[in-house]
Enzyme design. Structure first.
Site, PDB file in Angstrom:
ATOM      1  N   LYS A  92       0.865  -1.177   0.000  1.00 33.54           N
ATOM      2  CA  LYS A  92       0.000   0.000   0.000  1.00 33.54           C
ATOM      3  C   LYS A  92       0.901   1.227   0.000  1.00 33.54           C
ATOM      4  O   LYS A  92       2.033   1.159   0.483  1.00 33.54           O
ATOM      5  CB  LYS A  92      -0.857  -0.021   1.282  1.00 33.54           C
ATOM      6  CG  LYS A  92      -2.092   0.810   1.230  1.00 33.54           C
ATOM      7  CD  LYS A  92      -3.316   0.003   0.872  1.00 33.54           C
ATOM      8  CE  LYS A  92      -4.547   0.882   0.873  1.00 33.54           C
ATOM      9  NZ  LYS A  92      -5.755   0.159   0.499  1.00 33.54           N
ATOM     10  N   GLY A 191     -23.389   4.174   5.914  1.00 39.29           N
ATOM     11  CA  GLY A 191     -22.556   4.717   4.830  1.00 39.29           C
ATOM     12  C   GLY A 191     -23.142   4.353   3.489  1.00 39.29           C
ATOM     13  O   GLY A 191     -23.114   3.190   3.088  1.00 39.29           O
ATOM     14  N   VAL A 192     -23.711   5.367   2.816  1.00 38.78           N
ATOM     15  CA  VAL A 192     -24.323   5.098   1.505  1.00 38.78           C
ATOM     16  C   VAL A 192     -23.455   5.701   0.399  1.00 38.78           C
ATOM     17  O   VAL A 192     -23.938   6.367  -0.507  1.00 38.78           O
ATOM     18  CB  VAL A 192     -25.786   5.608   1.443  1.00 38.78           C
ATOM     19  CG1 VAL A 192     -26.646   4.852   2.430  1.00 38.78           C
ATOM     20  CG2 VAL A 192     -25.883   7.113   1.711  1.00 38.78           C
ATOM     21  N   GLY A 193     -22.154   5.467   0.492  1.00 39.72           N
ATOM     22  CA  GLY A 193     -21.206   5.954  -0.510  1.00 39.72           C
ATOM     23  C   GLY A 193     -21.130   4.997  -1.681  1.00 39.72           C
ATOM     24  O   GLY A 193     -22.116   4.327  -2.023  1.00 39.72           O
ATOM     25  N   VAL A 195     -19.719   2.025  -2.238  1.00 43.03           N
ATOM     26  CA  VAL A 195     -20.043   0.605  -2.033  1.00 43.03           C
ATOM     27  C   VAL A 195     -21.456   0.458  -1.471  1.00 43.03           C
ATOM     28  O   VAL A 195     -22.251  -0.348  -1.953  1.00 43.03           O
ATOM     29  CB  VAL A 195     -19.027  -0.078  -1.079  1.00 43.03           C
ATOM     30  CG1 VAL A 195     -19.380  -1.547  -0.900  1.00 43.03           C
ATOM     31  CG2 VAL A 195     -17.601   0.067  -1.614  1.00 43.03           C
TER      32      VAL A 195
END
Ligand code: NAD
Length: 366
Positions: A92, A191-193, A195
């Site tokens: 990473k 979290g409705v981002g 994904v």
């Protein structure tokens, strides 16, 4: 050879101490005065293949914080890639800075640094990095993936991540309820981002009763209007009665404060590093009878997607087929956890380590 004093110093929290403890192969420091680029690349383990993992750009409060983050994230990629059956190691990168600093020269300089690693590390998107940034990086190196579809890349990995998360959730439901139907189940998506929104589509299609929460009110209302999901206040999500909790926002939401409040039988979501303390909270979930689908196992769809692009063998059906296998892997990990009375997190880590060890031995012969 190190003298005793030097060894003691290494184990007292120095960079080498951290690398030794977390078993990294390499930590690379990149600095360019002309563009102001400051980046770190963590290469954790390349037994299975080149270390693949995205680049995160963040305004870290200190260099120490950035080092800890790159070491932790790159280590996580080793286990994620291994468990997904990929022939890729774990790595990473982090860029220290405000995303507004990005420019063509800045990103190409970063690409040049990546190129210098000669393929030991392959980069892709992560927080604050997008497909357009990958295009600039690709001008300087071929060790980059996650390019836009119009450039021959695989595009946004989020829909594939959502599909894998859905598969993992169904496997966990089977473990908890004896069948994998989500019909009528109350599922809280935090979290409705990128994904979360695709995951909700699968759940609604299966006639689940979907609760949604987010700190972006506009986004939340738009998704509620489109899907018919019920909106919950972000502060109340841990106290609501639900069958399944799906963390798709932040890490460490399963912690000392929340674990006793959660009223659910299953936890399955896409967010990375959901357990604040892997050992402690992993065991606590087992003791409380909550079936936990390990995050790094069920959110691997995205890396399966970009991995296929990098290996030059991208077929959407194959990628979705591989991602679907998360269902079987998740079930076997949950069975192992139950049989051995170890946390699902530990069961998943052990399975990943076992694959790395056995394939490492295969690779020794020519
Ligand atoms: P995103 O930034 O698009 O969405 C995250 C959402 O969470 C945002 O809408 C944000 O407003 C919301 N949020 C932030 N803090 C919150 C809070 N306190 N309460 C409720 N909502 C909150 O990110 P994403 O790409 O959808 O990724 C979601 C998670 O899944 C992240 O943890 C990410 O690391 C992980 N993940 C994503 C992928 C991928 O393919 N995108 C792959 C693997 C893992």
């Amino acid at each position: 050879m190190l003298d005793t004093k030097a060894t003691e110093t290494i184990h007292q929290g120095s960079i080498f101490g951290q690398i030794t403890k977390m078993e990294h192969e390499q930590l690379v420091v990149c600095y360019d005065e002309a563009t102001g680029l400051k980046a770190l690349v963590g290469i954790h383990n390349t037994t299975l293949g080149p270390a693949l993992g995205g680049t995160r750009m963040w305004s870290y409060a200190s260099e120490a914080e950035a080092i800890t983050d790159v070491l932790r994230l790159s280590r996580g990629m080793t286990f994620k890639n291994a468990l997904a059956g990929l022939n890729l190691g774990g790595g990473k990168a982090v860029i220290i800075g405000n995303p507004q600093m990005k420019s063509e020269a800045y990103l190409r300089r970063f690409g040049k640094f990546i190129n210098g690693l000669a393929g030991r590390y392959v980069t892709a998107e992560d927080v604050n990095m997008n497909t357009a940034d990958m295009e600039y990086i690709a001008m300087e190196t071929r060790h980059v993936t996650g390019l836009p579809e119009i450039k021959g890349g695989s595009g946004d990995p989020s829909p594939v991540t959502a599909y894998g998360t859905y598969m993992g959730m169904k496997a966990a439901a089977k473990k908890a309820y004896g069948n994998d139907s989500l019909e009528g189940k109350t599922i809280g998506v935090q979290g409705v981002g990128q994904v979360g929104k695709y995951l909700i589509d699968y759940l609604v299609k299966e006639n689940a009763n979907v609760l949604i929460t987010d700190i972006f009110e506009d986004r939340l209302q738009a998704i509620a209007k489109k899907t018919g999901a019920t909106v919950v206040d972000p502060n109340l999500i841990y106290d609501v009665e639900m069958d399944i909790y799906a963390p798709c926002a932040l890490g460490a939401t399963i912690n000392d404060d929340t674990i006793g409040r959660l009223k659910c039988a299953v936890i399955a979501g896409a967010a990375n590093n959901q357990l604040k303390d892997e050992e402690k909270h992993g065991m606590e979930l087992l003791e409380r009878g909550i079936v936990y689908a390990p995050d790094f196992l069920i959110n691997a769809g995205g890396v399966i997607n970009v991995g296929a692009e990098y290996l030059g063998d991208y077929h959407r059906e194959t990628v979705y087929g591989l991602t679907e296998k998360i269902y079987d892997t998740c079930l076997s990990i949950l069975d192992k956890s139950e049989k051995e009375q170890i946390s699902a997190q530990r069961a998943a880590m052990e399975a990943a380590k076992a694959r790395i060890e056995s394939i490492g031995k295969v690779k020794l012969s020519f």
